[in-house]
Scaffold this motif. Structure first.
Motif, PDB file in Angstrom:
ATOM      1  N   VAL A  23      32.017  22.988   0.682  1.00  0.00           N
ATOM      2  CA  VAL A  23      32.667  21.974  -0.148  1.00  0.00           C
ATOM      3  C   VAL A  23      33.096  22.626  -1.455  1.00  0.00           C
ATOM      4  N   PHE A  24      34.366  22.454  -1.810  1.00  0.00           N
ATOM      5  CA  PHE A  24      34.966  23.110  -2.972  1.00  0.00           C
ATOM      6  C   PHE A  24      35.241  22.082  -4.065  1.00  0.00           C
ATOM      7  N   LEU A  25      34.840  22.392  -5.298  1.00  0.00           N
ATOM      8  CA  LEU A  25      35.076  21.515  -6.442  1.00  0.00           C
ATOM      9  C   LEU A  25      36.023  22.196  -7.431  1.00  0.00           C
ATOM     10  N   HIS A  26      36.987  21.429  -7.925  1.00  0.00           N
ATOM     11  CA  HIS A  26      37.977  21.942  -8.875  1.00  0.00           C
ATOM     12  C   HIS A  26      37.668  21.444 -10.278  1.00  0.00           C
ATOM     13  N   GLY A  27      38.472  21.878 -11.251  1.00  0.00           N
ATOM     14  CA  GLY A  27      38.233  21.540 -12.641  1.00  0.00           C
ATOM     15  C   GLY A  27      38.998  20.322 -13.119  1.00  0.00           C
ATOM     16  N   TYR A  28      38.783  19.974 -14.392  1.00  0.00           N
ATOM     17  CA  TYR A  28      39.473  18.852 -15.015  1.00  0.00           C
ATOM     18  C   TYR A  28      40.976  19.101 -15.061  1.00  0.00           C
TER      19      TYR A  28
END
Length: 282
Positions: free
Chosen positions: A23-28
């Motif tokens: 699972v990949f999380l990106h930034g604001y």
């Protein structure tokens, strides 16, 4: 793009490939499609899942009472993993998405098999100082006029926008869509204002770092060698706190390692995920 209903609202996500879940999380103020170059390289072996976090360019607003503090978004990601019923997840976080990944590991680790911090916020660097004016603008109700300037490509190349996140020109075809999503929906703009206005607690991520000492799963710190915002010293400090951590540098890259060095980034994440999967099954 698939959707799933969470207590905080409807969340959109991409899913590609099959196999052990990553699972990949990106930034604001970035979208899930930022990870596309790495996902395409890994999807032949892994189930790659990329949620469109409520970070300002999401398509559907969250419920008005959703907790969009940093801690609250960490809980949202934990709820997302629970709703998908995935286990032994390799959670990958970049930029401010790495702060969220740390919260999940520290406070909601039940479904994690490992953690990858791919150059990100840590300690009192959440967000980096150059982006702190966004907090002031959000609290003053002036965020939309400021973010509207991102429609103009020269503005995007400024260090206080996207200019220092990569060695390359900003991915304008992606940013066009991100800005359009922000401007298209009043609820999305409300979410973004609430999210950014809640930032600025310098002690919070330092407390999370202390709690990470109790995270027993393997951790890879895949850090950009040329980063302008996230110091290598923070990666070394995290490696000293986490019980089972390894630090790897990604040369010729700034924050957006998935754009500057997709092959190297995918190689490091894939190798880590394979090793973690073997450890789980033995």
């Amino acid at each position: 793009m698939a959707t799933i209903d969470l207590p905080q609202g409807k969340l959109h996500y991409h899913q590609l490939g099959s196999g052990p879940p990553i699972v990949f999380l990106h930034g604001y103020l970035m979208g899930a499609n930022l990870w596309d170059p790495v996902v395409r390289l890994l999807a032949g072996e892994f189930c790659c899942i990329i949620p469109e976090l409520p970070f300002g360019v999401h398509q559907t607003p969250m419920r008005p009472d959703a907790d969009l503090t940093t801690a609250g978004v960490g809980r949202l990601v934990a709820d997302f993993l629970r709703a998908l019923d995935v286990h032994h997840v390799i959670l990958v976080g970049n930029d401010s998405g790495g702060a969220i990944a740390q919260i999940v590991a520290a406070r909601h680790p039940q479904r994690l098999g490992g953690l990858v911090l791919a150059t990100c916020d840590a300690f009192d660097n959440h967000p980096p100082r150059l982006f702190r004016p966004l907090i002031i603008a959000a609290r003053a109700g002036a965020l939309t006029p400021l973010l509207t300037t991102l429609k103009f490509r020269p503005v995007r190349s400024l260090p206080s926008a996207y200019g220092w996140l990569s060695h390359h020109q900003p991915p304008h075809e992606l940013i066009d869509g991100w800005v359009a999503n922000y401007l298209a929906d009043k609820g999305v703009r409300r979410d973004t204002r609430r999210l950014i206005a809640a930032l600025g607690d310098d002690a919070f991520m330092s407390q999370i770092a202390v709690e990470l000492a109790g995270f027993p799963k393997p951790v890879l710190l895949a850090w950009a060698a040329d980063d302008k915002f996230f110091p290598l010293g923070h990666a070394k400090r995290l490696a000293g706190i986490l019980p089972d951590a390894r630090l790897e540098l990604i040369p010729d890259s700034r924050t957006w390692v998935m754009r500057d060095q997709p092959q190297r980034t995918a190689q490091l994440i894939g190798r880590f995920a394979r090793h973690t999967a073997v450890t789980v099954t033995t």
